[in-house]
Design a protein around this motif. Structure first.
Motif, PDB file in Angstrom:
ATOM      1  N   HIS A   1       0.838  -1.201   0.000  1.00 39.89           N
ATOM      2  CA  HIS A   1       0.000   0.000   0.000  1.00 39.89           C
ATOM      3  C   HIS A   1       0.873   1.250   0.000  1.00 39.89           C
ATOM      4  O   HIS A   1       0.592   2.217  -0.743  1.00 39.89           O
ATOM      5  CB  HIS A   1      -0.912  -0.012   1.230  1.00 39.89           C
ATOM      6  N   ALA A   2       1.923   1.262   0.812  1.00 40.27           N
ATOM      7  CA  ALA A   2       2.836   2.402   0.841  1.00 40.27           C
ATOM      8  C   ALA A   2       3.494   2.611  -0.513  1.00 40.27           C
ATOM      9  O   ALA A   2       3.637   3.751  -0.993  1.00 40.27           O
ATOM     10  CB  ALA A   2       3.890   2.194   1.922  1.00 40.27           C
ATOM     11  N   ASP A   3       3.880   1.520  -1.166  1.00 41.36           N
ATOM     12  CA  ASP A   3       4.512   1.621  -2.474  1.00 41.36           C
ATOM     13  C   ASP A   3       3.552   2.224  -3.500  1.00 41.36           C
ATOM     14  O   ASP A   3       3.943   3.082  -4.303  1.00 41.36           O
ATOM     15  CB  ASP A   3       4.975   0.237  -2.928  1.00 41.36           C
ATOM     16  N   ARG A   4       2.312   1.810  -3.466  1.00 40.83           N
ATOM     17  CA  ARG A   4       1.329   2.373  -4.403  1.00 40.83           C
ATOM     18  C   ARG A   4       1.151   3.868  -4.165  1.00 40.83           C
ATOM     19  O   ARG A   4       0.869   4.614  -5.107  1.00 40.83           O
ATOM     20  CB  ARG A   4      -0.013   1.656  -4.263  1.00 40.83           C
ATOM     21  N   ARG A   5       1.299   4.296  -2.946  1.00 44.02           N
ATOM     22  CA  ARG A   5       1.114   5.710  -2.620  1.00 44.02           C
ATOM     23  C   ARG A   5       2.432   6.502  -2.670  1.00 44.02           C
ATOM     24  O   ARG A   5       2.465   7.682  -2.307  1.00 44.02           O
ATOM     25  CB  ARG A   5       0.476   5.848  -1.243  1.00 44.02           C
ATOM     26  N   GLY A   6       3.525   5.862  -3.090  1.00 44.09           N
ATOM     27  CA  GLY A   6       4.793   6.551  -3.252  1.00 44.09           C
ATOM     28  C   GLY A   6       5.520   6.854  -1.958  1.00 44.09           C
ATOM     29  O   GLY A   6       6.320   7.797  -1.888  1.00 44.09           O
TER      30      GLY A   6
END
Length: 576
Positions: A297-302
């Motif tokens: 989730h963090a990766d998707r949100r940068g």
């Protein structure tokens, strides 16, 4: 040592005592010719090119027994560094006789070195605020760095290039106006090693530095610690990403085991444009599937994710987890490979509790193995910076400060923070990035006595290449649009910095530039103060947004800024 026409340090005693030989009764032998050195470097994330011109000479001293000890003396525009080279057999150093004797009385801002305990030593004591030079301490020793004002001159004693095979040094009062280098305590980090520190053949000590200026701006802006550091071991640092970090632990100690709270912290970072989030101690109690979901989730949100680790091992009894993954090289490398596979950005490694040779080596091995795995590093419960953010560009910040977590632990902190925050820019923060974890508008167990304007100003006054914002997502989201925009745009890395005004423990006014934008911030100490600031020297700030007060009032700054500051007050000025 003479600075201009002023004698600052009148004498330096030299020498080392080994278990098997004494290098204390020394006679000067040969002296090398002067070597002119030129160097330049950039610290990761900054466009500022730091250029260094230096002169180096070597002095060979011969002991009564015929042993040769080489002293290197290196001088730059603002500092003199001395270090020993020993080319004899391996031995055990039991005493460093190096001392610094000031020529005149003066004042000192100096931090006691705590005796070992469950959470110490960790460089988290309050600085003594302007005590007389030579004041003894009930603690085992004094820490480096240490700031002195004497004969209208400012002096910072510090050290750099503390590499593998070295220990972190301290200071011991050695007669009137004098301090001698002190070795670490023998029981630091629960050590079972004998007294003294091992010294290999072909050993050299760290640089012991005397940084001198006739102004506080010269101390505040000095790059001497990284000037004397070893060059970068990472030749392609493009993957290293300094930045702002959301941190849920300060407002909710149970959050690292609560996936919903961690997701909220990730979303706060994403919404404010911060680069990272930190998941603190005991995250390993979360189901691995839930943790992987959070990372994705963090990766998707940068947003990059940092994970916390206990440095122990045998060096501490702190129960927080994960433990026993940092001290064994094979286990550590396997763990870092696992994190790299998950896409983790970096690690926070905590509770080192020692400046002895074996723990100093552990810092370097962690930094090296993290670099090999593409991981950034934040050291906590640690020694003070020693130039490592140049040598290991992936080491972005270190704690070694009595910071905002003390609003939970120390009843006296709300009162002492008022003056303590005005000491740190001239002492601890001079030697490197400082993870104070600032900008806490809400209250912990002990309510703050600084204003919200003071807290916001910490984001500019305190420099850290990972700037952890410690308050809750709810607190930051409740702020006005102007404050949220400020928080979303304030940089973690600066291209230019100046001390505009201030005095340790009284107040500080700092201007910093990132690219073509200036930011100005001030912290007031315990006395009421009237200030007048001509903003013409900082392009764009006149007419910018001035933020001050407990309610974080936002007004337009006039060209001549005049303020009345109450004790513990602060303000920030920026151009959106």
């Amino acid at each position: 040592m003479v600075f201009g026409d002023v004698v600052v340090v009148r004498s330096c005693q030299l020498g080392l005592e080994f278990a098997e030989r004494s290098l204390s009764d020394l006679t000067l032998g040969s002296v090398s010719s002067n070597e002119v050195l030129h160097d330049s470097y950039r610290l990761v994330g900054s466009d500022m090119l730091i250029e260094v011109a230096a002169h180096l000479r070597e002095f060979e001293f011969v002991s009564a027994a015929g042993d040769v000890l080489t002293l290197q003396v290196r001088m730059t525009n603002d500092a003199v560094g001395i270090r020993y080279r020993w080319d004899g057999p391996a031995d055990r150093l039991v005493s460093d006789l190096t001392s610094f004797r000031f020529a005149e009385p003066g004042r000192a801002w100096i931090q006691p070195h705590d005796p070992p305990s469950l959470a110490a030593p960790a460089y988290e004591a309050l600085y003594e605020n302007g005590v007389a030079i030579g004041t003894p301490t009930d603690a085992p020793s004094w820490n480096l760095p240490a700031l002195f004002e004497t004969n209208d001159t400012w002096v910072l004693l510090a050290e750099s290039a503390v590499g593998v095979g070295n220990f972190g040094a301290h200071l011991k009062v050695d007669g009137p106006l004098a301090y001698r280098i002190e070795l670490p305590q023998i029981d630091e980090g629960m050590s079972e090693e004998p007294p003294g520190e091992p010294v290999g053949s072909n050993w050299q000590s760290p640089w012991r530095l005397i940084v001198v200026s006739d102004t506080l701006d010269g101390i505040h802006g000095s790059t001497a610690i990284t000037d004397f550091a070893e060059p970068a071991r990472i030749t392609e640092p493009e993957w290293i990403r300094p930045g702002r970090v959301s941190w849920s632990w300060w407002s909710d100690h149970t959050s690292p085991t609560n996936p919903a709270a961690l997701k909220e912290s990730i979303d706060l970072a994403a919404d404010l444009g911060w680069e990272h989030t930190l998941i603190d101690a005991n995250w390993n109690l979360v189901a691995e599937s839930d943790l992987v979901d959070l990372i994705e989730h963090a990766d998707r949100r940068g947003v990059g994710v940092f994970l916390w680790y206990n440095s122990g091992g045998s060096n501490n009894l702190v129960p927080e987890q994960p433990r026993d993954r940092m001290h064994d090289p094979a286990v550590r490398r396997a763990e870092f490979a696992r994190l790299a596979g998950w896409g983790i950005a970096g690690v926070k490694v905590d509770f080192f509790h020692s400046d002895r040779v074996d723990i100093i080596e552990r810092y370097h091995r962690i930094a090296a193995d993290a670099a090999d795995a593409g991981l950034m590093v934040n050291f906590h419960g640690c020694t003070a910076p020693k130039g490592w953010e140049r040598t290991w560009p992936n080491v972005l910040t270190m704690e070694a400060v009595r910071g905002a977590e003390q609003y939970f632990f120390a009843e006296d902190y709300p009162e002492t923070a008022i003056w303590h925050n005005a000491v740190l820019p001239f002492t601890r923060n001079v030697v490197g990035s400082m993870d104070y974890t600032p900008v806490t508008f809400s209250n912990q167990r002990y309510a703050r006595k600084t204003t919200a304007g003071h807290e916001l100003a910490l984001a500019v006054v305190f420099q850290s290449r990972l700037q952890h914002f410690a308050d809750s997502a709810a607190s930051y989201r409740a702020q006005s649009p102007e404050i949220r925009r400020y928080l979303s745009e304030v940089p973690a890395v600066w291209d230019e910095s100046h001390l505009v005004d201030g005095y340790p423990g009284e107040w500080v006014l700092v201007a910093r530039r990132s690219r073509d934008r200036w930011w100005l911030a001030g912290l007031n100490g315990p006395a009421q103060r009237e200030v007048s600031i001509d903003l013409s020297r900082f392009p764009g700030l006149a007419g910018g947004q001035l933020i001050s007060g407990e309610g974080l009032d936002v007004t337009v700054a006039p060209p001549l800024l005049e303020l009345e500051l109450e004790p513990g007050d602060g303000f920030s000025l920026w151009t959106p």
